[in-house]
Design an enzyme around this catalytic site. Structure first.
Site, mmCIF file in Angstrom:
data_model
loop_
_atom_site.group_PDB
_atom_site.id
_atom_site.type_symbol
_atom_site.label_atom_id
_atom_site.label_comp_id
_atom_site.label_asym_id
_atom_site.label_seq_id
_atom_site.Cartn_x
_atom_site.Cartn_y
_atom_site.Cartn_z
ATOM 1 N N GLY A 237 0.801 -1.204 0.000
ATOM 2 C CA GLY A 237 0.000 0.000 0.000
ATOM 3 C C GLY A 237 0.838 1.260 0.000
ATOM 4 O O GLY A 237 0.640 2.167 -0.812
ATOM 5 N N TYR B 25 11.158 7.662 0.927
ATOM 6 C CA TYR B 25 12.114 7.910 2.000
ATOM 7 C C TYR B 25 11.711 9.216 2.691
ATOM 8 O O TYR B 25 12.451 10.201 2.719
ATOM 9 C CB TYR B 25 13.543 8.001 1.455
ATOM 10 C CG TYR B 25 14.053 6.737 0.805
ATOM 11 C CD1 TYR B 25 13.585 5.482 1.195
ATOM 12 C CD2 TYR B 25 15.008 6.788 -0.211
ATOM 13 C CE1 TYR B 25 14.060 4.321 0.593
ATOM 14 C CE2 TYR B 25 15.490 5.628 -0.810
ATOM 15 C CZ TYR B 25 14.998 4.401 -0.406
ATOM 16 O OH TYR B 25 15.468 3.253 -0.998
#
Length: 537
Positions: free
Chosen positions: A179, A475
């Protein structure tokens, strides 16, 4: 821990100053929210709701928040953790959350870098999708439907069950939930051949802010474009993705060759930067740079580990490396031939010979304090700058620092930066991922480590992409900037982080999509695409 933006910090301080009233308020809000859920779900409520009174609540909350630096506290924990079994449970959660002014944070694996799926300064519930993990592989059409709570390891396993020559180009973290991974793009070892995960998504089922289930046809191409790399928890709850499977040979080749400074590592890393256009797209070669003890004298040194996946056999790989990168000194003995599915274990650091069943494990990983950042590089970094990086890695307290250099090029150069929100395509040589891990939980230690990685990031500014300096949304890095968590951010505030992840054209389009599909800004977090009445651009 100073990574929260000003508005978020204000809300957090409000919690600290007025804990008693907030506890009572939270309790009342929780009861109202639960009553709403009961009225919608009747007898099924107990099967997917976890309140602080449930024995499983604490373990669910803590064990699947991988980064201890952003772990939930009493003032930042969810009112309820919801583990839906069906799409209907998600629809009900959205309806009741809107009715009672409760935020939703969506979690599929718990690996988000800044903990945004598990903490919030405002009243919220966690929507934990890990029980929605069904995977249906369609060999005839080379596709699969994957529910959003499945892990990458489960996806790889289910594909390999059906075929030894089909695969999917995504990341190496086997317990990462699809997801979040797909929502942010999904880089991996095969992206030079097939692009990133989001490039290979062909349909999706999403529950929007109105609680309706829509697919590609009914959502329209603008929203379908946005959810493939525009970041999670911003347009709705993706329940399932339809992915295009890619061809891989029956045998691939991997290697991991390590070189220290004494073994010419600096020159090798410098030379590697010039190979992005010389290697064929079948070859991916990453570098992991870390501090180690020398095997020769036991003293500390810097090691560069050259880690590769080649979509072919070793006899075809060796001439390529020997022609373009003879300095590495690669030999046949360095290489291992295996199936693609076994290579997913290899890159996850799982010992050779382990059962493929390990791909199905969803046990919490080793939880640790962590901070990560990223950059994209468009010109080779000079040797003197590399040597300064090594010097910083020698600092005594940065024992668990690591830099990962990921080569781009190949197919990544051929896909337009506007095809999906992920823009980091042609013109980029490689990506740098900065990671710093530590065990000590004192504020002093947290501050020291955060200072170290921020100073390294600042030092790298002249050597990485500029105007804007770019970053990878998966990130997640709150140092880049945050929204006003109450939902009234300005375009300028959002650009501080948004342009770095998406660049200006893609970011502006994401804002337009947000205004169309979620004008009340129901789905939001510190770095979600904001709703703006108007914006420059």
């Amino acid at each position: 821990m100073n990574s929260l933006g000003p508005s978020t910090m204000f809300a957090y301080m409000f919690f600290l100053l007025f804990p008693f009233s907030l506890v009572n308020s939270a309790k009342d809000t929780r009861e109202d929210f639960l009553q709403c859920l009961r009225s919608q779900n009747s007898n099924s409520i107990s099967s997917f709701i976890n309140t602080p009174n449930n024995p499983s609540y604490s373990s669910l909350l803590q064990n699947y928040t991988q980064n201890l630096r952003v772990r939930p506290t009493k003032t930042l924990e969810p009112l309820v953790i919801i583990k839906p079994k069906k799409a209907f449970h998600i629809q009900t959660t959205i309806i009741c959350s809107k009715k009672h002014g409760v935020q939703i944070r969506i979690r599929s694996g718990g690996h988000d870098y800044e903990g945004l799926s598990s903490v919030s300064p405002l009243p919220f519930v966690v929507l934990d999708l890990m029980d929605l993990r069904n995977i249906t592989v369609d060999l005839a059409n080379k596709s699969a439907w994957v529910q959003a709570g499945a892990s990458l390891g489960e996806v790889y396993y289910r594909i390999a069950e059906k075929s030894s020559t089909l695969a999917f180009p995504a990341g190496v973290g086997l317990t990462v939930g699809v997801g979040g991974h797909f929502s942010g793009g999904g880089e991996g070892m095969m992206m030079r051949k097939y692009g990133i995960a989001a490039d290979n998504i062909i349909d999706a089922k999403i529950i929007n802010a109105e609680g309706k289930i829509i697919d590609r046809e009914s959502m329209g191409e603008d929203l379908f474009w946005a959810i493939r790399g525009g970041g999670g928890n911003t347009f709705g709850v993706v329940v399932a993705w339809k992915i295009n499977l890619v061809d891989v040979p029956p045998v691939v080749t991997v290697f991991n060759v390590t070189r220290t400074l004494e073994q010419n590592a600096t020159n090798l890393v410098h030379r590697w930067q010039y190979l992005v256009d010389k290697f064929p797209e079948d070859l991916a070669l990453r570098i992991f740079v870390r501090r180690v003890n020398s095997s020769q004298d036991g003293n500390t040194t810097i090691q560069a580990a050259f880690t590769s996946l080649f979509l072919g056999r070793v006899d075809r790989l060796l001439p390529i490396v020997q022609e373009h990168f003879p300095e590495l000194g690669l030999t046949k003995n360095d290489c291992i031939e295996m199936s693609w599915i076994n290579s997913t274990l290899y890159f996850a650091g799982i010992p050779n010979g382990a059962s493929l069943d390990v791909l199905l494990k969803r046990d919490p990983q080793g939880r640790i304090f962590f901070k990560g950042k990223s950059d994209y590089v468009q010109e080779p970094i000079p040797k003197n700058a590399l040597e300064e990086i090594w010097r910083r890695l020698y600092k005594m307290d940065a024992k668990m620092a690591e830099l990962q250099f990921t080569i781009l090029g190949g197919k990544m150069n051929e896909i337009s930066e506007f095809s999906i929100p992920f823009p980091h395509r042609a013109g980029n040589l490689f990506q740098i991922h900065y990671a710093l891990l530590w065990h000590e939980e004192s504020i002093k230690e947290i501050n020291w480590h955060m200072k170290w990685i921020r100073e390294l990031y600042d030092f790298m500014a002249p050597y990485v992409a500029k105007h804007p300096r770019t970053a990878y949304v998966n990130y997640r890095d709150l140092d880049l900037g945050t929204n006003n968590i109450h939902g009234n951010s300005t375009y300028e505030e959002a650009c501080a982080w948004g342009l770095k992840y998406f660049k200006v054209n893609n970011f502006n389009r994401l804002i337009q999509v947000k205004a169309t599909v979620d004008p009340n800004n129901f789905f939001r977090n510190e770095q979600s695409i904001p709703y703006l009445d108007h914006y420059a651009g």
